[in-house]
Design a protein around this motif. Structure first.
Motif, PDB file in Angstrom:
ATOM      1  N   HIS A 176       6.681  22.492  -1.588  1.00  0.00           N
ATOM      2  CA  HIS A 176       6.259  21.357  -1.361  1.00  0.00           C
ATOM      3  C   HIS A 176       5.448  21.465  -1.036  1.00  0.00           C
ATOM      4  CE1 HIS A 176       7.017  17.633   0.065  1.00  0.00           C
ATOM      5  NE2 HIS A 176       7.134  17.975   1.448  1.00  0.00           N
ATOM      6  N   LEU A 177       4.949  21.875   0.484  1.00  0.00           N
ATOM      7  CA  LEU A 177       4.015  21.445   1.600  1.00  0.00           C
ATOM      8  C   LEU A 177       2.832  22.451   0.816  1.00  0.00           C
ATOM      9  CD1 LEU A 177       6.071  23.230   4.843  1.00  0.00           C
ATOM     10  CD2 LEU A 177       5.322  20.918   4.283  1.00  0.00           C
ATOM     11  N   ALA A 178       2.603  23.584  -0.054  1.00  0.00           N
ATOM     12  CA  ALA A 178       1.084  23.485  -0.476  1.00  0.00           C
ATOM     13  C   ALA A 178       0.766  22.166  -1.172  1.00  0.00           C
ATOM     14  CB  ALA A 178       1.247  24.933  -1.579  1.00  0.00           C
ATOM     15  N   SER A 179       1.805  21.591  -2.142  1.00  0.00           N
ATOM     16  CA  SER A 179       1.132  20.572  -2.711  1.00  0.00           C
ATOM     17  C   SER A 179       0.722  19.350  -1.897  1.00  0.00           C
ATOM     18  CB  SER A 179       2.402  20.385  -3.874  1.00  0.00           C
ATOM     19  OG  SER A 179       3.558  19.854  -3.375  1.00  0.00           O
ATOM     20  N   LEU A 180       1.873  18.897  -1.417  1.00  0.00           N
ATOM     21  CA  LEU A 180       1.742  18.672   0.030  1.00  0.00           C
ATOM     22  C   LEU A 180      -0.024  18.163   0.415  1.00  0.00           C
ATOM     23  CD1 LEU A 180       2.656  16.020   1.815  1.00  0.00           C
ATOM     24  CD2 LEU A 180       2.660  17.376   3.682  1.00  0.00           C
ATOM     25  N   ALA A 181       0.019  19.594   0.829  1.00  0.00           N
ATOM     26  CA  ALA A 181      -1.365  20.083   1.776  1.00  0.00           C
ATOM     27  C   ALA A 181      -2.945  19.724   0.312  1.00  0.00           C
ATOM     28  CB  ALA A 181      -1.891  21.121   2.111  1.00  0.00           C
ATOM     29  N   VAL A 207       0.668  -1.049   0.305  1.00  0.00           N
ATOM     30  CA  VAL A 207       0.120   0.014  -0.429  1.00  0.00           C
ATOM     31  C   VAL A 207       0.748   0.984   0.124  1.00  0.00           C
ATOM     32  CG1 VAL A 207      -1.847   1.632   1.052  1.00  0.00           C
ATOM     33  CG2 VAL A 207      -1.619  -1.657   1.286  1.00  0.00           C
ATOM     34  N   ILE A 208       1.936   1.280   0.866  1.00  0.00           N
ATOM     35  CA  ILE A 208       2.847   2.801   0.736  1.00  0.00           C
ATOM     36  C   ILE A 208       3.812   2.499  -0.553  1.00  0.00           C
ATOM     37  CG2 ILE A 208       5.325   3.309   2.097  1.00  0.00           C
ATOM     38  CD1 ILE A 208       3.784   2.053   4.764  1.00  0.00           C
ATOM     39  N   ASP A 209       3.892   1.439  -0.849  1.00  0.00           N
ATOM     40  CA  ASP A 209       4.654   1.833  -2.596  1.00  0.00           C
ATOM     41  C   ASP A 209       3.718   2.093  -3.600  1.00  0.00           C
ATOM     42  OD1 ASP A 209       6.749   1.619  -1.260  1.00  0.00           O
ATOM     43  OD2 ASP A 209       7.858  -0.208  -2.674  1.00  0.00           O
ATOM     44  N   THR A 210       2.337   1.313  -3.660  1.00  0.00           N
ATOM     45  CA  THR A 210       1.379   2.376  -4.192  1.00  0.00           C
ATOM     46  C   THR A 210       1.367   3.677  -4.064  1.00  0.00           C
ATOM     47  OG1 THR A 210       0.157   0.256  -4.010  1.00  0.00           O
ATOM     48  CG2 THR A 210      -0.683   2.160  -4.974  1.00  0.00           C
ATOM     49  N   PHE A 211       0.683   4.364  -3.074  1.00  0.00           N
ATOM     50  CA  PHE A 211       0.462   5.441  -2.921  1.00  0.00           C
ATOM     51  C   PHE A 211       2.123   6.614  -2.941  1.00  0.00           C
ATOM     52  CE2 PHE A 211       2.300   8.794   0.576  1.00  0.00           C
ATOM     53  CZ  PHE A 211       1.161  10.495   0.228  1.00  0.00           C
ATOM     54  N   LEU A 212       3.422   6.309  -3.066  1.00  0.00           N
ATOM     55  CA  LEU A 212       4.331   6.901  -3.239  1.00  0.00           C
ATOM     56  C   LEU A 212       4.847   6.267  -4.861  1.00  0.00           C
ATOM     57  CD1 LEU A 212       6.819   5.051  -0.976  1.00  0.00           C
ATOM     58  CD2 LEU A 212       6.535   7.461  -0.796  1.00  0.00           C
ATOM     59  N   ASP A 213       4.422   5.481  -5.351  1.00  0.00           N
ATOM     60  CA  ASP A 213       3.750   5.657  -6.577  1.00  0.00           C
ATOM     61  C   ASP A 213       4.275   6.902  -7.612  1.00  0.00           C
ATOM     62  OD1 ASP A 213       5.331   3.838  -9.000  1.00  0.00           O
ATOM     63  OD2 ASP A 213       3.185   3.462  -8.902  1.00  0.00           O
ATOM     64  N   ASN A 214       3.273   7.583  -6.669  1.00  0.00           N
ATOM     65  CA  ASN A 214       2.511   9.075  -7.857  1.00  0.00           C
ATOM     66  C   ASN A 214       2.513  10.184  -6.793  1.00  0.00           C
ATOM     67  OD1 ASN A 214       1.559   7.904  -9.976  1.00  0.00           O
ATOM     68  ND2 ASN A 214       0.110   7.322  -9.163  1.00  0.00           N
ATOM     69  N   HIS A 215       3.143   9.978  -5.681  1.00  0.00           N
ATOM     70  CA  HIS A 215       3.164  10.714  -4.618  1.00  0.00           C
ATOM     71  C   HIS A 215       4.337  11.189  -4.775  1.00  0.00           C
ATOM     72  CE1 HIS A 215       2.831  12.897  -1.175  1.00  0.00           C
ATOM     73  NE2 HIS A 215       3.507  12.645  -0.911  1.00  0.00           N
ATOM     74  N   GLY A 264      -7.694  15.434  -1.184  1.00  0.00           N
ATOM     75  CA  GLY A 264      -7.933  14.814  -2.105  1.00  0.00           C
ATOM     76  C   GLY A 264      -7.915  12.638  -1.404  1.00  0.00           C
ATOM     77  N   GLY A 265      -7.860  11.675  -2.875  1.00  0.00           N
ATOM     78  CA  GLY A 265      -7.870  10.177  -1.915  1.00  0.00           C
ATOM     79  C   GLY A 265      -7.105  10.227  -1.038  1.00  0.00           C
ATOM     80  N   GLU A 266      -5.753  10.288  -1.639  1.00  0.00           N
ATOM     81  CA  GLU A 266      -4.158  10.091  -1.136  1.00  0.00           C
ATOM     82  C   GLU A 266      -4.324  10.375   0.408  1.00  0.00           C
ATOM     83  OE1 GLU A 266      -0.781  10.934  -3.037  1.00  0.00           O
ATOM     84  OE2 GLU A 266      -1.608  10.887  -5.079  1.00  0.00           O
ATOM     85  N   GLY A 267      -4.592  11.377   0.706  1.00  0.00           N
ATOM     86  CA  GLY A 267      -4.875  12.322   2.190  1.00  0.00           C
ATOM     87  C   GLY A 267      -6.349  11.138   2.804  1.00  0.00           C
ATOM     88  N   ARG A 268      -6.868  10.244   2.701  1.00  0.00           N
ATOM     89  CA  ARG A 268      -7.619   9.949   3.128  1.00  0.00           C
ATOM     90  C   ARG A 268      -6.729   8.108   3.089  1.00  0.00           C
ATOM     91  NH1 ARG A 268     -11.827  12.427   0.745  1.00  0.00           N
ATOM     92  NH2 ARG A 268     -11.736  11.034  -1.604  1.00  0.00           N
ATOM     93  N   ALA A 323       5.852  12.144  -7.297  1.00  0.00           N
ATOM     94  CA  ALA A 323       6.253  13.390  -8.504  1.00  0.00           C
ATOM     95  C   ALA A 323       5.335  14.546  -8.113  1.00  0.00           C
ATOM     96  CB  ALA A 323       6.044  12.571  -9.303  1.00  0.00           C
ATOM     97  N   ARG A 324       4.110  14.246  -7.363  1.00  0.00           N
ATOM     98  CA  ARG A 324       3.330  15.142  -7.157  1.00  0.00           C
ATOM     99  C   ARG A 324       3.460  16.280  -6.598  1.00  0.00           C
ATOM    100  NH1 ARG A 324      -2.456  12.451  -7.345  1.00  0.00           N
ATOM    101  NH2 ARG A 324      -3.120  14.140  -6.897  1.00  0.00           N
ATOM    102  N   THR A 325       5.030  16.060  -5.715  1.00  0.00           N
ATOM    103  CA  THR A 325       4.727  17.073  -4.566  1.00  0.00           C
ATOM    104  C   THR A 325       6.264  17.264  -4.038  1.00  0.00           C
ATOM    105  OG1 THR A 325       4.983  15.183  -2.886  1.00  0.00           O
ATOM    106  CG2 THR A 325       2.953  15.884  -3.056  1.00  0.00           C
ATOM    107  N   PRO A 326       6.763  17.730  -5.162  1.00  0.00           N
ATOM    108  CA  PRO A 326       8.713  17.556  -5.432  1.00  0.00           C
ATOM    109  C   PRO A 326       8.852  19.044  -4.287  1.00  0.00           C
ATOM    110  CG  PRO A 326       7.562  19.069  -7.100  1.00  0.00           C
ATOM    111  CD  PRO A 326       5.883  18.653  -6.333  1.00  0.00           C
ATOM    112  N   ILE A 327      10.729  18.645  -3.961  1.00  0.00           N
ATOM    113  CA  ILE A 327      11.372  19.139  -3.456  1.00  0.00           C
ATOM    114  C   ILE A 327      12.454  20.050  -4.479  1.00  0.00           C
ATOM    115  CG2 ILE A 327      13.007  18.892  -1.404  1.00  0.00           C
ATOM    116  CD1 ILE A 327      11.312  16.980  -0.361  1.00  0.00           C
TER     117      ILE A 327
END
Length: 211
Positions: A87-92, A60-68, A97-101, A70-74
């Motif tokens: 970074h923090l704005a993109s994270l929030a 599950v964690i690797d599934t989450f990280l697969d796109n996470h 959405g679904g990734e947060g849940r 790239a979508r929250t760059p540093i």
């Protein structure tokens, strides 16, 4: 990695995401998900899954990280303070959405399963927080954050409002709300003419002046 192996790995990650997709017909929670269910959805054996992952939580964690990631760059191509904000704005925004849940479910499972906590920290939390700590150190070196504080504590301070709102739903996790959160946090960490302790001392002294 052989092409066939990579295809199987991708099939497992995609199957896990489908199963966790709240809008999908076969949606399940992290708690109810199983290796057997993932294997059936992906069309592979349980042995194939265990070849790469030690547990359901790791999949599950690797599934989450697969796109996470790239979508929250540093970013390294902009001033550090700007990279922190982005970074923090993109994270929030993503956590709204679904990734947060999904992350909230993982954190909940961590409370009752020490092995899941270890996987969550090793695969996700520790690498990402280390990257932000390095970013904070760069901001300190550039003079955009106070240099007299612990960068690890500063990183926790920046992350905490987002996770607090994610888990307790005390407020919005949209761009505008996050802008206010970050502004408040970064103002407190900003390099200035005098530190917070001096400002507090001055404020305390003023309380006892007659007026």
């Amino acid at each position: 990695m052989a092409i066939r192996s990579e295809q199987s790995r991708r099939a497992i990650l995609e199957a896990t995401m489908r199963l966790l997709d709240e809008s999908g017909p076969a949606a399940v929670s992290v708690q109810k998900l199983s290796i057997e269910r993932i294997a059936r959805e992906a069309g592979v054996s349980k042995t194939t899954i265990y070849r790469w992952w030690p547990s359901k939580a790791a999949v599950v964690i690797d599934t989450f990280l697969d796109n996470h990631v790239a979508r929250t760059p540093i970013r390294e191509d902009v001033p550090a303070i700007e990279a922190v904000r982005e970074h923090l704005a993109s994270l929030a925004e993503i956590y709204a959405g679904g990734e947060g849940r999904l992350v909230a479910q993982l954190i909940a499972e961590c409370q009752d399963d020490p092995a899941t906590m270890v996987e969550f920290k090793e695969r996700f939390w520790t690498p990402r927080s280390r990257a932000v700590i390095q970013l904070v150190r760069r901001a300190m070196e550039e003079g955009s954050m106070r240099g007299d504080l612990d960068p690890e504590l500063m990183t926790e301070l920046l992350y905490s409002p987002i996770y607090f709102r994610l888990l307790l739903r005390t407020g919005a996790l949209d761009a505008e709300a996050t802008k206010g959160i970050l502004h408040t946090a970064l103002e407190g960490l900003a390099a200035g003419r005098y530190g917070v302790q001096q400002a507090y001392a001055e404020h305390s002294a003023q309380r006892w002046l007659p007026g």
